[in-house]
Design a protein around this motif. Structure first.
Motif, short mmCIF file in Angstrom:
data_model
loop_
_atom_site.label_atom_id
_atom_site.label_comp_id
_atom_site.label_asym_id
_atom_site.label_seq_id
_atom_site.Cartn_x
_atom_site.Cartn_y
_atom_site.Cartn_z
N ARG A 9 25.09 70.75 5.70
CA ARG A 9 23.72 70.32 5.97
C ARG A 9 22.90 71.44 6.60
O ARG A 9 21.78 71.67 6.21
CB ARG A 9 23.74 69.08 6.87
N ASN A 10 23.49 72.12 7.58
CA ASN A 10 22.77 73.21 8.25
C ASN A 10 23.67 74.45 8.27
O ASN A 10 24.68 74.48 8.96
CB ASN A 10 22.39 72.78 9.67
N ARG A 11 23.29 75.45 7.51
CA ARG A 11 24.16 76.61 7.34
C ARG A 11 23.77 77.77 8.24
O ARG A 11 24.35 78.85 8.16
CB ARG A 11 24.11 77.06 5.87
N THR A 12 22.78 77.54 9.11
CA THR A 12 22.23 78.64 9.91
C THR A 12 23.30 79.39 10.70
O THR A 12 23.27 80.61 10.78
CB THR A 12 21.16 78.09 10.88
N GLU A 13 24.26 78.65 11.27
CA GLU A 13 25.26 79.29 12.13
C GLU A 13 26.52 79.72 11.35
O GLU A 13 27.46 80.23 11.95
CB GLU A 13 25.67 78.33 13.26
N LEU A 14 26.53 79.46 10.06
CA LEU A 14 27.72 79.80 9.26
C LEU A 14 27.46 81.14 8.58
O LEU A 14 27.09 81.20 7.41
CB LEU A 14 28.00 78.69 8.24
#
Ligand code: NAG
Length: 350
Positions: free
Chosen positions: A267-272
């Protein structure tokens, strides 16, 4: 008695009956198709996610590709000391614990295997030498068996007996180990050139693969990372045979394509984070083939992400005859069927 009834066949061949029969036949066909689609819906959805990767991967890529502009990160590592073991040097918190994992399954083989293993042990040592004070874990068959059986009993049977290719077991183990302990997991053919400290500020990091996705030969993650947990949780679901063809079977069940797909659907890939390169040199950190990157010498001789790649690829070539054979067989059957139907229609017209 029986003679007084008209022969049954005449009623069957009446035009109205025939029409009705055809309607019923189509209805049955549609029902079977729908039931078939329903029964295979999981497989269809998974196939869709795998096929969608090239279109989905780059969505908001600027958020998760590590960059100088967004993250203030020097991708050349030139600004960092070569023995930097922590991100605190730049004032960041270390999210990745100080653990190095290596996996070496399939022991006790031939002397040739033992010789290459000695070589890989030397390569591994280069990483241990640089990361002094880090916990170093070596996942051999014995340690891996005990770990999976104790920590992932629900995956034990599949992991131990349900994979056709050894590399699938290695890949699945990567995710399990990384989820449970966190740290950095490294392929045995990666020679370290510098400390991984600067990357510890990110909760997940893997190098970019080209043209899409990430490589799993090197990954860093915080302990209990949600994405890595999803990599473990989806193993069962994506464990399919793919006609027994080694390349798609490995790539789609546990390999880079699998991991990239799970990443792409987060859902949220910002930290990956994905470790790629600069605009001038986008493949700076790519571990494809024997290359030297700012942090590693990749000694692998093939484009596969592991040292037993040559073996798998050769098996793959041997078995590749299956697909063309199936295609030819399928076309032949369709051809014969179509001809038969045509001939029947012709006869009917006469
Ligand atoms: C995704 O996560 C980042 C960092 O955790 C956060 O700043 C951002 O607002 C999130 N984006 C969305 C769309 O939720």
């Amino acid at each position: 008695m029986g003679n007084t009834h008209p022969p049954r066949t005449s009623a069957w061949l009446g035009p109205r009956r025939r029409h009705r029969l055809r309607g019923a036949f189509i209805l049955v066909l549609i029902t079977i198709t729908l039931l078939g689609l329903y029964a295979t819906r999981d497989a269809l959805y998974d196939a869709y996610t795998l096929a969608a990767l090239p279109f989905r991967w780059g969505h908001h890529a600027n958020r998760f590709y590590i960059s100088q502009e967004r993250d203030g990160f020097d991708l050349t590592f030139g600004n960092y000391s070569s023995d930097q073991l922590s991100a605190e040097d730049q004032g960041y918190q270390d999210k990745v614990p100080a653990v190095l994992h290596h996996i070496s399954l399939g022991g006790g083989g031939s002397s040739g295997l033992a010789k290459t293993r000695d070589r890989w042990m030397e390569v591994r040592q280069s990483c241990l030498d640089i990361h002094r004070g880090w916990e170093a874990r070596m996942w051999t068959d014995e340690a891996a068996d005990a770990f999976v059986e104790a920590e992932y009993p629900e995956l034990w049977d599949m992991w131990k007996y349900g994979y056709r290719f050894p590399i699938q077991r290695i890949d699945a183990l990567r995710y399990m180990v990384l989820y449970r302990y966190g740290g950095a997991i490294l392929d045995m053919d990666l020679q370290c050139k510098r400390g991984l400290g600067p990357l510890r500020r990110f909760e997940f990091v893997a190098p970019a693969a080209h043209p899409t996705g990430l490589s799993i030969g090197f990954m860093m993650a915080s302990k209990g990372n949600k994405f890595v947990g999803d990599l473990v949780a989806n193993l069962k679901r994506y464990n399919r045979g793919w006609l027994g063809l080694p390349y798609p079977t490995v790539m789609f069940s546990t390999g880079c394509h699998y991991a990239s797909t799970i990443h792409a659907f987060q859902r949220n890939r910002t930290e990956l984070k994905i470790l790629s390169g600069t605009r001038e040199n986008p493949r700076m950190h790519s571990l494809n083939g024997p290359v030297s990157t700012p942090i590693f010498n990749h000694l692998g001789s093939s484009s596969w992400h592991s040292y037993d790649a040559a073996l798998i690829v050769s098996i793959g070539k041997l078995q590749a005859w299956r697909l063309p054979l199936m295609l030819i067989g399928g076309s032949l059957v369709s051809f014969i069927l179509v001809r038969r139907i045509r001939r029947r229609r012709l006869l009917r017209k006469l």
